[in-house]
Design an enzyme around this catalytic site. Structure first.
Site, mmCIF file in Angstrom:
data_model
loop_
_atom_site.group_PDB
_atom_site.id
_atom_site.type_symbol
_atom_site.label_atom_id
_atom_site.label_comp_id
_atom_site.label_asym_id
_atom_site.label_seq_id
_atom_site.Cartn_x
_atom_site.Cartn_y
_atom_site.Cartn_z
ATOM 1 N N ARG A 73 0.797 -1.214 0.000
ATOM 2 C CA ARG A 73 0.000 0.000 0.000
ATOM 3 C C ARG A 73 0.838 1.277 0.000
ATOM 4 O O ARG A 73 0.622 2.165 -0.829
ATOM 5 C CB ARG A 73 -0.922 0.045 1.245
ATOM 6 N N THR A 74 1.768 1.381 0.916
ATOM 7 C CA THR A 74 2.485 2.651 1.050
ATOM 8 C C THR A 74 3.355 2.887 -0.186
ATOM 9 O O THR A 74 3.344 3.983 -0.760
ATOM 10 C CB THR A 74 3.326 2.648 2.339
ATOM 11 N N LYS A 103 27.350 -3.690 0.228
ATOM 12 C CA LYS A 103 28.819 -3.646 0.376
ATOM 13 C C LYS A 103 29.251 -3.034 1.697
ATOM 14 O O LYS A 103 30.429 -2.889 1.961
ATOM 15 C CB LYS A 103 29.423 -2.825 -0.775
ATOM 16 N N ARG A 124 10.939 3.895 4.095
ATOM 17 C CA ARG A 124 10.425 2.884 5.040
ATOM 18 C C ARG A 124 11.622 2.115 5.572
ATOM 19 O O ARG A 124 12.515 1.720 4.820
ATOM 20 C CB ARG A 124 9.461 1.923 4.364
ATOM 21 N N HIS A 153 3.957 5.777 11.724
ATOM 22 C CA HIS A 153 3.609 5.657 10.301
ATOM 23 C C HIS A 153 2.692 6.845 9.990
ATOM 24 O O HIS A 153 1.489 6.709 9.807
ATOM 25 C CB HIS A 153 2.896 4.332 10.070
HETATM 26 N N1 CP Z 1 -0.709 -0.124 5.730
HETATM 27 C C1 CP Z 1 0.541 -0.310 5.259
HETATM 28 O O1 CP Z 1 1.492 0.366 5.668
HETATM 29 O O2 CP Z 1 0.665 -1.304 4.342
HETATM 30 P P1 CP Z 1 2.016 -1.692 3.602
HETATM 31 O O3 CP Z 1 2.936 -2.288 4.645
HETATM 32 O O4 CP Z 1 1.649 -2.672 2.528
HETATM 33 O O5 CP Z 1 2.612 -0.430 3.036
#
Ligand code: CP
Length: 330
Positions: A73-74, A103, A124, A153
């Site tokens: 999703r993100t 490396k 992320r 998040h």
């Molecule tokens: N909700 C969410 O963060 O999903 P993903 O981990 O797929 O990005």
């Protein structure tokens, strides 16, 4: 498992009505006014996306999507958001296998390399605090936290708050039920922070005992003015909640599979029967997804289930708006 990081450190980078060039690391950077500004633009972005209106708002910009952890999703919604607005992406998934991280390159060096190639970095990472670390390393471009370990998040919470606002027309006087991995769910941690910005909100937390908030975090979050009530069973679910927010047990945060399996057996699942018994007529059922034992597929046809409807789509619109603001194009 580590405790979540609750600090006022990011307050020095508050949005204060101006998103341009700002790192987006924590919900703590936002005020009510900032959220409403973002929501107004999100509404416009929804029009662009729903009607496939050609847009060149982000033309000439490149955004690095640097994902050290898997994501559907993100990653997908950031990539789609940028493309919907005519921008370009530099897609780096699993940098530890496809870049010089393999490396032995330091995290800071990797960040500074990708800021040389792009106008913003969406990051992320599996480690709590990595987004703040990246923001400190980057000198020239904003870092957007797309989830850092079990910490925060923020863009998920922005879309969750927008979904609540669209549904109820307000973000105060709401009662929510937050279920699952309360200890490790960064989406829950950010959502509590977001709801704390508004008056008279109450959240009930339902999780296996081992996955409760650490006491210190419980106290610090409660001190923000939101009422937090821990419950231990489905029998204690109040029947007047405005929303339920169900989360999976975060397998990847456990030291071993055995450890995870021990807790996973105590998980809670939404069934049509539970909805019938405990959910109010006008509530909405949310899940940041992926759903892993959280909600039975037969619940999907319930009109109150928004996780694969408005909630998922709002992720695209809110990220379009956020990028336009952070990149100084709106
Ligand atoms: N909700 C969410 O963060 O999903 P993903 O981990 O797929 O990005």
């Amino acid at each position: 498992m580590s405790t979540i990081t609750i600090s006022a450190g990011h307050l020095r980078t508050r949005i204060d009505g101006n998103f341009k060039g700002k790192d987006i690391v924590s919900l703590d950077q936002f005020s009510q006014k900032d959220l409403y500004k973002l929501f107004t633009l999100t509404h416009e972005m929804k029009h662009i996306a729903v009607n496939s209106v050609p847009s060149n708002l982000l033309a000439g910009t490149i955004t690095s999507l640097l994902f050290y952890e898997p994501s559907s999703r993100t990653f997908g919604s950031f990539a789609a958001a940028i493309k919907r607005l005519g921008g370009q992406t530099l897609d780096i998934q699993s940098p530890e296998t496809v870049t010089s991280v393999y490396k032995g390159e330091s995290f800071e060096d990797t960040i500074r390399v990708f800021e040389a190639y792009s106008d913003a970095i969406v990051l992320r990472h599996k480690i709590a605090g990595a987004a703040k670390q990246a923001a400190e390393a980057a000198e020239f471009v904003p870092i957007i936290n797309a989830g850092d370990g079990n910490n925060e998040h923020p863009t998920q919470t922005l879309l969750d708050l927008y979904t609540l606002y669209e549904t109820f027309g307000r973000l105060d006087n709401l009662t929510g039920l937050l279920v699952g991995d309360v200890l490790n769910s960064r989406t829950i941690h950010s959502l509590i922070r977001g709801l704390s910005l508004f008056k008279q909100n109450t959240v009930y937390l339902l999780s296996p005992q081992r996955l409760q908030l650490p006491r210190e975090d419980f106290q610090q979050l409660s001190a923000r003015g939101i009422t937090i009530i821990e419950i231990a069973s489905e029998q204690e679910i109040p029947h007047d909640c405005d929303f339920w927010y169900w989360t999976r047990i975060q397998k990847e945060r456990f030291a071993s599979l055995e450890d995870y399996n021990g807790v996973a057996q105590q998980t809670f699942t939404v069934t049509p029967q539970l909805m019938q018994r405990c959910a109010s007529k006008n509530m909405i059922l949310m899940d940041p997804l992926p759903r892993v034992g959280t909600i039975e597929p037969s619940v999907d046809r319930d009109a109150r289930a928004v996780y694969l409807r408005s909630q998922i789509r709002n992720g695209l619109y809110i990220r379009m708006a956020l990028l336009a603001l952070v990149l100084g194009k709106a």
